[in-house]
Design an enzyme around this catalytic site. Structure first.
Site, PDB file in Angstrom:
ATOM      1  N   SER A 236      17.198  63.096  67.244  1.00 39.98           N
ATOM      2  CA  SER A 236      18.164  63.769  68.136  1.00 39.98           C
ATOM      3  C   SER A 236      17.638  65.162  68.478  1.00 39.98           C
ATOM      4  O   SER A 236      16.899  65.331  69.450  1.00 39.98           O
ATOM      5  CB  SER A 236      19.557  63.804  67.509  1.00 39.98           C
ATOM      6  OG  SER A 236      19.636  64.697  66.427  1.00 39.98           O
ATOM      7  N   ARG A 237      17.969  66.157  67.656  1.00 45.61           N
ATOM      8  CA  ARG A 237      17.432  67.506  67.806  1.00 45.61           C
ATOM      9  C   ARG A 237      17.246  68.058  66.404  1.00 45.61           C
ATOM     10  O   ARG A 237      18.068  67.787  65.514  1.00 45.61           O
ATOM     11  CB  ARG A 237      18.404  68.411  68.591  1.00 45.61           C
ATOM     12  CG  ARG A 237      18.536  68.081  70.077  1.00 45.61           C
ATOM     13  CD  ARG A 237      17.274  68.441  70.873  1.00 45.61           C
ATOM     14  NE  ARG A 237      17.441  68.176  72.301  1.00 45.61           N
ATOM     15  CZ  ARG A 237      17.034  67.072  72.912  1.00 45.61           C
ATOM     16  NH1 ARG A 237      16.448  66.096  72.230  1.00 45.61           N
ATOM     17  NH2 ARG A 237      17.196  66.939  74.215  1.00 45.61           N
ATOM     18  N   GLU A 266      10.178  74.175  67.961  1.00 46.84           N
ATOM     19  CA  GLU A 266       9.175  73.324  68.629  1.00 46.84           C
ATOM     20  C   GLU A 266       8.347  74.168  69.587  1.00 46.84           C
ATOM     21  O   GLU A 266       8.931  74.986  70.299  1.00 46.84           O
ATOM     22  CB  GLU A 266       9.875  72.195  69.381  1.00 46.84           C
ATOM     23  CG  GLU A 266      10.593  71.240  68.440  1.00 46.84           C
ATOM     24  CD  GLU A 266      11.284  70.080  69.158  1.00 46.84           C
ATOM     25  OE1 GLU A 266      11.108  69.921  70.382  1.00 46.84           O
ATOM     26  OE2 GLU A 266      11.996  69.334  68.475  1.00 46.84           O
ATOM     27  N   HIS A 285       7.991  65.353  69.477  1.00 46.33           N
ATOM     28  CA  HIS A 285       9.109  65.202  70.418  1.00 46.33           C
ATOM     29  C   HIS A 285       8.705  64.347  71.632  1.00 46.33           C
ATOM     30  O   HIS A 285       8.684  64.830  72.766  1.00 46.33           O
ATOM     31  CB  HIS A 285       9.619  66.579  70.883  1.00 46.33           C
ATOM     32  CG  HIS A 285      11.008  66.513  71.446  1.00 46.33           C
ATOM     33  ND1 HIS A 285      11.906  67.533  71.380  1.00 46.33           N
ATOM     34  CD2 HIS A 285      11.670  65.506  72.086  1.00 46.33           C
ATOM     35  CE1 HIS A 285      13.043  67.188  71.950  1.00 46.33           C
ATOM     36  NE2 HIS A 285      12.922  65.950  72.394  1.00 46.33           N
ATOM     37  N   GLY A 287      10.104  61.107  72.164  1.00 49.17           N
ATOM     38  CA  GLY A 287      11.017  59.964  72.193  1.00 49.17           C
ATOM     39  C   GLY A 287      11.006  59.178  73.495  1.00 49.17           C
ATOM     40  O   GLY A 287      10.960  57.945  73.499  1.00 49.17           O
TER      41      GLY A 287
HETATM   42  P1  NAP Z   1      25.331  59.592  73.923  1.00 42.59           P
HETATM   43  O1  NAP Z   1      25.393  58.291  74.623  1.00 42.59           O
HETATM   44  O2  NAP Z   1      26.178  60.717  74.391  1.00 42.59           O
HETATM   45  O3  NAP Z   1      25.583  59.301  72.365  1.00 42.59           O
HETATM   46  C1  NAP Z   1      25.813  60.278  71.435  1.00 42.59           C
HETATM   47  C2  NAP Z   1      26.737  59.717  70.375  1.00 42.59           C
HETATM   48  O4  NAP Z   1      26.921  60.746  69.387  1.00 42.59           O
HETATM   49  C3  NAP Z   1      28.098  59.336  70.904  1.00 42.59           C
HETATM   50  O5  NAP Z   1      28.368  58.011  70.565  1.00 42.59           O
HETATM   51  C4  NAP Z   1      29.070  60.300  70.222  1.00 42.59           C
HETATM   52  O6  NAP Z   1      30.250  59.590  69.846  1.00 42.59           O
HETATM   53  C5  NAP Z   1      28.283  60.751  68.996  1.00 42.59           C
HETATM   54  N1  NAP Z   1      28.669  62.087  68.588  1.00 42.59           N
HETATM   55  C6  NAP Z   1      28.834  63.191  69.361  1.00 42.59           C
HETATM   56  N2  NAP Z   1      29.244  64.230  68.617  1.00 42.59           N
HETATM   57  C7  NAP Z   1      29.341  63.764  67.347  1.00 42.59           C
HETATM   58  C8  NAP Z   1      29.737  64.354  66.128  1.00 42.59           C
HETATM   59  N3  NAP Z   1      30.163  65.621  66.066  1.00 42.59           N
HETATM   60  N4  NAP Z   1      29.713  63.585  65.011  1.00 42.59           N
HETATM   61  C9  NAP Z   1      29.335  62.292  65.080  1.00 42.59           C
HETATM   62  N5  NAP Z   1      28.961  61.670  66.200  1.00 42.59           N
HETATM   63  C10 NAP Z   1      28.975  62.409  67.324  1.00 42.59           C
HETATM   64  O7  NAP Z   1      23.852  60.180  73.945  1.00 42.59           O
HETATM   65  P2  NAP Z   1      22.464  59.375  73.984  1.00 42.59           P
HETATM   66  O8  NAP Z   1      22.067  59.172  75.410  1.00 42.59           O
HETATM   67  O9  NAP Z   1      22.532  58.204  73.080  1.00 42.59           O
HETATM   68  O10 NAP Z   1      21.497  60.506  73.386  1.00 42.59           O
HETATM   69  C11 NAP Z   1      21.728  61.016  72.093  1.00 42.59           C
HETATM   70  C12 NAP Z   1      20.843  62.212  71.790  1.00 42.59           C
HETATM   71  O11 NAP Z   1      19.518  61.776  71.542  1.00 42.59           O
HETATM   72  C13 NAP Z   1      20.677  63.232  72.916  1.00 42.59           C
HETATM   73  O12 NAP Z   1      21.753  64.142  72.955  1.00 42.59           O
HETATM   74  C14 NAP Z   1      19.379  63.922  72.548  1.00 42.59           C
HETATM   75  O13 NAP Z   1      19.638  65.035  71.729  1.00 42.59           O
HETATM   76  C15 NAP Z   1      18.645  62.870  71.745  1.00 42.59           C
HETATM   77  N6  NAP Z   1      17.434  62.382  72.444  1.00 42.59           N
HETATM   78  C16 NAP Z   1      16.221  62.673  71.913  1.00 42.59           C
HETATM   79  C17 NAP Z   1      15.080  62.211  72.528  1.00 42.59           C
HETATM   80  C18 NAP Z   1      13.735  62.494  71.950  1.00 42.59           C
HETATM   81  O14 NAP Z   1      12.770  62.569  72.692  1.00 42.59           O
HETATM   82  N7  NAP Z   1      13.609  62.617  70.643  1.00 42.59           N
HETATM   83  C19 NAP Z   1      15.161  61.491  73.720  1.00 42.59           C
HETATM   84  C20 NAP Z   1      16.418  61.228  74.236  1.00 42.59           C
HETATM   85  C21 NAP Z   1      17.565  61.667  73.583  1.00 42.59           C
HETATM   86  P3  NAP Z   1      31.672  60.365  69.710  1.00 42.59           P
HETATM   87  O15 NAP Z   1      31.827  61.173  70.957  1.00 42.59           O
HETATM   88  O16 NAP Z   1      32.658  59.264  69.530  1.00 42.59           O
HETATM   89  O17 NAP Z   1      31.535  61.212  68.491  1.00 42.59           O
END
Ligand code: NAP
Length: 322
Positions: A236-237, A266, A285, A287
Site C-alpha cells: 500500500s504505502r 522513497e 515501488h 506495483g
Molecule cells: P480501494 O479500492 O479504495 O480499496 C481500499 C480498501 O481499504 C477499501 O476496501 C477500504 O474499505 C479499505 N480501507 C480504507 N480505510 C481503511 C481503514 N482505516 N482500515 C481498514 N481498511 C480501510 O483502493 P485500491 O484501488 O484497492 O488501492 C489500495 C491502495 O493500494 C492504494 O490506496 C495505494 O496506496 C496502494 N497501491 C500501491 C501500488 C504500488 O505500486 N505498490 C499500486 C497501486 C495501489 P473501507 O472503506 O470499508 O474501510
C-alpha cells in the site's frame, strides 16, 4: 484559448499527444523527479497538472493561481492535500481499476518470493554456493492452502483474493472498516476484525490506502499478535507500517519475513536496515509497473485531465473531492 497543462514526469508520446489535442503542453523531461522549486515555477500559468506523486498542497496551490485540475497517474492519492484542494475548488483525479490485476500479480510475486526465499536462493546459486543439494536450511513455506489475511480489501485486494482462492486454494480473510457481503459470497472470503486476522494469518497483505486513520496502523502491538512463522507483505504505502517495529519484529523472530514494495522514505536510503536483512524482500515501488498497465494508467490520467479542463466531468474524481 486552449488551457495550459504541465506534465511533471515522462509519459508516452501518445499520452502527450492526447492532451495536446485540447491543451498547450509544457513538460519536465528529466529522468529524476522534477525539483520542487522548478515545479512551482512551471505552474505559474498552468490550468492543469499531470503528475504521479508530486505533493499537491497549499504551498503548491499558491504558486499556481490558475490551476483548476490535477490528475495523478496512480490510484493512491495520499500526496493530495484534500483540504487545500477543496478550499481552492481544484478537481483531483486518479486512475483506479486499470492496475488491479497488475498490482495483484506483484502481491503474489512478494508472497511467493518471501515464502520460497527466491531472492536468497538466487544469490546462493549465483555465488557458486550450490555445491551439493540445498539443505533444509533453505526450505521455505507453502503458499497453497495457507491462510491469507488482506487488510484493505478494495479493488486490488479483491484481485489478490481471487488469485489466492482460485489459484492457490488459500483460506482468505479480510479486514476493512465495512464488510463486503458480495465479495464474501462470490470469492468465499471471511471478514475478521484486525486483531483476529493478524492472529490467524500465515500471510498478511497490507492494501489499505494511506490516510490519517491508517498511518502506522501496523506497529509493535500488531506484529506481536502475528504468528512467528508469518510473513508480512506491504504494497500500500510505507507509512501504514511502523518500520522500526517491523525491523524489530523481523530481527527478534516475532515474524519470519517481509515482502515490501513501499517504504516510509522513497527511494529507500542506502543505509536502511531492511537492505541488509536476508528475510526482507525489497522492491522499488513497482506495483503497477508493467509497460501495458503504466501506459493505460497514463492514458486514463490524460483523459481525466482533458475532461476536467474542457468542461466535462472526469470519470475518476477522487472520492473526497466529489
Ligand atoms: P480501494 O479500492 O479504495 O480499496 C481500499 C480498501 O481499504 C477499501 O476496501 C477500504 O474499505 C479499505 N480501507 C480504507 N480505510 C481503511 C481503514 N482505516 N482500515 C481498514 N481498511 C480501510 O483502493 P485500491 O484501488 O484497492 O488501492 C489500495 C491502495 O493500494 C492504494 O490506496 C495505494 O496506496 C496502494 N497501491 C500501491 C501500488 C504500488 O505500486 N505498490 C499500486 C497501486 C495501489 P473501507 O472503506 O470499508 O474501510
Amino acid at each position: 484559448m486552449k488551457p495550459t497543462v504541465f506534465i511533471d514526469r515522462t509519459v508516452p508520446s501518445e499520452v502527450e499527444a492526447k492532451i495536446a489535442e485540447y491543451c498547450d503542453v509544457d513538460k519536465w523531461e528529466g529522468t529524476n523527479r522534477i525539483p520542487r522549486e522548478l515545479l512551482l515555477a512551471k505552474l505559474a500559468n498552468a490550468d492543469g497538472l499531470l503528475t504521479a506523486g508530486s505533493r499537491v498542497d497549499a504551498e503548491l496551490l499558491t504558486h499556481a493561481p490558475q490551476l483548476k485540475a490535477v490528475s495523478t497517474i496512480s490510484v493512491g492519492y495520499n500526496h493530495f492535500d484534500i483540504d487545500a484542494m477543496k478550499q481552492r475548488g481544484i478537481i483531483g483525479t486518479h486512475t483506479p481499476h486499470v492496475l488491479n490485476n497488475t498490482v495483484a500479480d506483484l502481491a503474489f510475486a512478494l508472497i511467493l518470493g518471501t515464502a520460497r526465499r527466491v531472492a536468497e536462493l538466487d544469490r546462493y546459486v549465483k555465488e557458486g554456493k550450490w555445491i551439493s543439494g540445498a539443505g533444509n536450511k533453505w526450505f521455505g513455506q507453502d503458499v497453497h492452502h495457507a491462510k491469507l489475511g488482506i487488510i484493505g480489501m478494495g479493488r486490488i485486494g479483491e484481485a489478490v483474493a481471487r488469485r489466492a482462492r482460485f489459484g492457490f486454494e488459500m483460506e482468505v480473510s479480510y479486514y476493512n472498516r465495512s464488510r463486503k457481503p458480495e465479495a464474501e459470497s462470490l470469492l468465499g472470503v471471511r471478514y475478521l476484525e484486525l486483531n483476529e486476522l493478524l492472529r490467524e494469518s500465515d500471510f498478511v497483505v497490507m492494501l489499505a490506502p494511506l490516510t490519517p486513520e491508517t498511518a502506522k496502523l501496523i506497529g509493535r502491538e500488531q506484529f506481536r499478535l502475528m504468528k512467528p512463522s508469518s510473513i508480512f507483505i506491504n504494497i500500500s504505502r510505507g507509512q501504514t507500517v511502523d518500520e522500526e517495529a517491523l525491523i524489530e519484529a523481523l530481527q527478534s523472530g516475532t515474524i519470519t519475513a517481509a515482502g515490501l514494495d513501499v517504504y516510509e522514505i522513497e527511494p529507500i536510503p542506502a543505509d536502511h536496515p531492511f537492505l541488509s536483512m536476508d528475510n526482507v524482500l525489497t522492491l522499488p515501488h513497482i506495483g503497477s509497473a508493467t509497460k501495458a498497465t503504466r501506459f493505460d494508467m497514463a492514458m486514463l490520467a490524460a483523459q481525466n485531465l482533458v475532461n476536467a479542463l474542457t468542461g466535462q466531468t472526469p470519470a475518476h474524481i477522487v472520492p473526497e473531492l466529489q
